[in-house]
Design a protein around this motif. Structure first.
Motif, PDB file in Angstrom:
ATOM      1  N   ALA A  86       0.824  -1.209   0.000  1.00 26.31           N
ATOM      2  CA  ALA A  86       0.000   0.000   0.000  1.00 26.31           C
ATOM      3  C   ALA A  86       0.861   1.263   0.000  1.00 26.31           C
ATOM      4  CB  ALA A  86      -0.927   0.000   1.213  1.00 26.31           C
ATOM      5  N   ARG A  87       2.122   1.165   0.442  1.00 26.07           N
ATOM      6  CA  ARG A  87       2.989   2.337   0.433  1.00 26.07           C
ATOM      7  C   ARG A  87       3.836   2.410  -0.834  1.00 26.07           C
ATOM      8  NH1 ARG A  87       5.566  -0.778   4.556  1.00 26.07           N
ATOM      9  NH2 ARG A  87       4.385   0.368   6.110  1.00 26.07           N
ATOM     10  N   TYR A 112      -1.435  -9.800   6.531  1.00 29.23           N
ATOM     11  CA  TYR A 112      -1.475  -9.290   7.899  1.00 29.23           C
ATOM     12  C   TYR A 112      -1.298  -7.765   7.886  1.00 29.23           C
ATOM     13  CZ  TYR A 112      -0.758 -14.276   8.612  1.00 29.23           C
ATOM     14  OH  TYR A 112      -0.866 -15.641   8.553  1.00 29.23           O
ATOM     15  N   LYS A 113      -0.745  -7.219   8.978  1.00 24.49           N
ATOM     16  CA  LYS A 113      -0.619  -5.761   9.083  1.00 24.49           C
ATOM     17  C   LYS A 113       0.409  -5.192   8.118  1.00 24.49           C
ATOM     18  CE  LYS A 113      -0.802  -1.617  10.996  1.00 24.49           C
ATOM     19  NZ  LYS A 113      -1.970  -0.728  10.787  1.00 24.49           N
ATOM     20  N   ASP A 114       1.529  -5.905   7.953  1.00 23.11           N
ATOM     21  CA  ASP A 114       2.615  -5.343   7.150  1.00 23.11           C
ATOM     22  C   ASP A 114       3.645  -6.436   6.863  1.00 23.11           C
ATOM     23  OD1 ASP A 114       4.060  -3.435   5.779  1.00 23.11           O
ATOM     24  OD2 ASP A 114       4.317  -2.096   7.489  1.00 23.11           O
ATOM     25  N   VAL A 115       4.657  -6.072   6.084  1.00 26.19           N
ATOM     26  CA  VAL A 115       5.803  -6.930   5.800  1.00 26.19           C
ATOM     27  C   VAL A 115       7.037  -6.263   6.385  1.00 26.19           C
ATOM     28  CG1 VAL A 115       7.239  -7.928   3.984  1.00 26.19           C
ATOM     29  CG2 VAL A 115       4.758  -7.820   3.691  1.00 26.19           C
ATOM     30  N   PHE A 133      -5.898   2.449  -1.443  1.00 27.11           N
ATOM     31  CA  PHE A 133      -6.798   1.718  -0.559  1.00 27.11           C
ATOM     32  C   PHE A 133      -6.025   0.510  -0.050  1.00 27.11           C
ATOM     33  CE2 PHE A 133      -7.495   0.613  -4.976  1.00 27.11           C
ATOM     34  CZ  PHE A 133      -7.327  -0.759  -4.993  1.00 27.11           C
ATOM     35  N   VAL A 134      -6.519  -0.116   1.001  1.00 30.49           N
ATOM     36  CA  VAL A 134      -5.811  -1.232   1.608  1.00 30.49           C
ATOM     37  C   VAL A 134      -6.584  -2.523   1.381  1.00 30.49           C
ATOM     38  CG1 VAL A 134      -4.911  -2.194   3.760  1.00 30.49           C
ATOM     39  CG2 VAL A 134      -4.801   0.268   3.364  1.00 30.49           C
TER      40      VAL A 134
END
Length: 221
Positions: A86-87, A112-115, A133-134
């Motif tokens: 997303a970033r 999950y939340k992030d890598v 968007f996520v």
């Protein structure tokens, strides 16, 4: 033949989509091959764990770096390694064209939340996002990128003109609307100019509609 590699914790997500439509037809024609890898195969414990709590605290889980690095070491991918994030930078048609010229592209799917940021900084060659968007994971984004790339391979569509009239083929322009038979349906009529047979007027109408839609729908983007 191009190869598209996908590293994911949900390999089954890609089974049907890559066999259908243009992606499937291109594979059967020998234009592309797909290598979908289960990231959990590179986990280090019997539970095949690929995530852990974030340093510094906070909600959610973060995907561990080891499985990604060890998968890459085993698979030895050539060409770009793209982390769907997303970033990441906005994925555009120009990116699809650029990636379609590579012998191999590897797409890393987060979840999950992030890598772990070390994957982005020291393994991936770039981060890409399909929009502001996520998603619940990188799988839908990776599938979208793969589809956009494969349809550009020579012979995938069978009709270059079909691709050349798509939105974003030439810059940021959106394509004009399309109509087909019947000429009238429930009182809704196809624009007269498209039924006129006057190709100069038709092209002028399409150019005007393309400009109008691009102006209205891409204002400020």
């Amino acid at each position: 033949m191009m190869r598209i590699g996908i590293v994911t914790i949900f390999p089954e997500y890609f089974a049907a989509p890559l066999e259908l439509g243009i992606p499937g037809r291109a594979a059967r024609a020998g234009l592309v091959s797909y290598r979908v890898t289960d990231l959990r195969d590179y986990a280090r414990d019997v539970h095949r764990t690929v995530d852990d709590e974030p340093y510094g605290g906070g909600a959610g889980m973060v995907m561990k770096p080891e499985p990604f690095f060890e998968a890459a070491a085993d698979l030895s991918p050539r060409g770009p390694i793209v982390l769907m994030s997303a970033r990441g930078g906005r994925f555009r048609h120009d990116d699809a064209v650029r990636l379609s010229l590579e012998p191999e592209v590897t797409l890393l799917c987060g979840h999950y939340k992030d890598v772990d940021q070390r994957v982005a900084d020291h393994l991936a060659t770039e981060e890409l996002s399909v929009g502001d968007f996520v998603l619940s994971g990188g799988e839908p984004a990776a599938l979208a990128v793969a589809d956009a790339v494969v349809r550009l391979l020579p012979g995938a569509l069978g009709d270059h003109e079909s691709a050349s009239s798509d939105s974003f083929y030439d810059g940021d322009a959106i394509s004009a609307p399309s109509y087909t038979r019947p000429a009238e349906y429930r009182g809704l009529r196809v624009p007269e100019v498209l039924r006129s047979g006057d190709h100069r007027r038709i092209e002028a109408w399409r150019a005007k509609e393309s400009e109008r839609l691009t102006r209205v729908r891409r204002a400020g983007s």
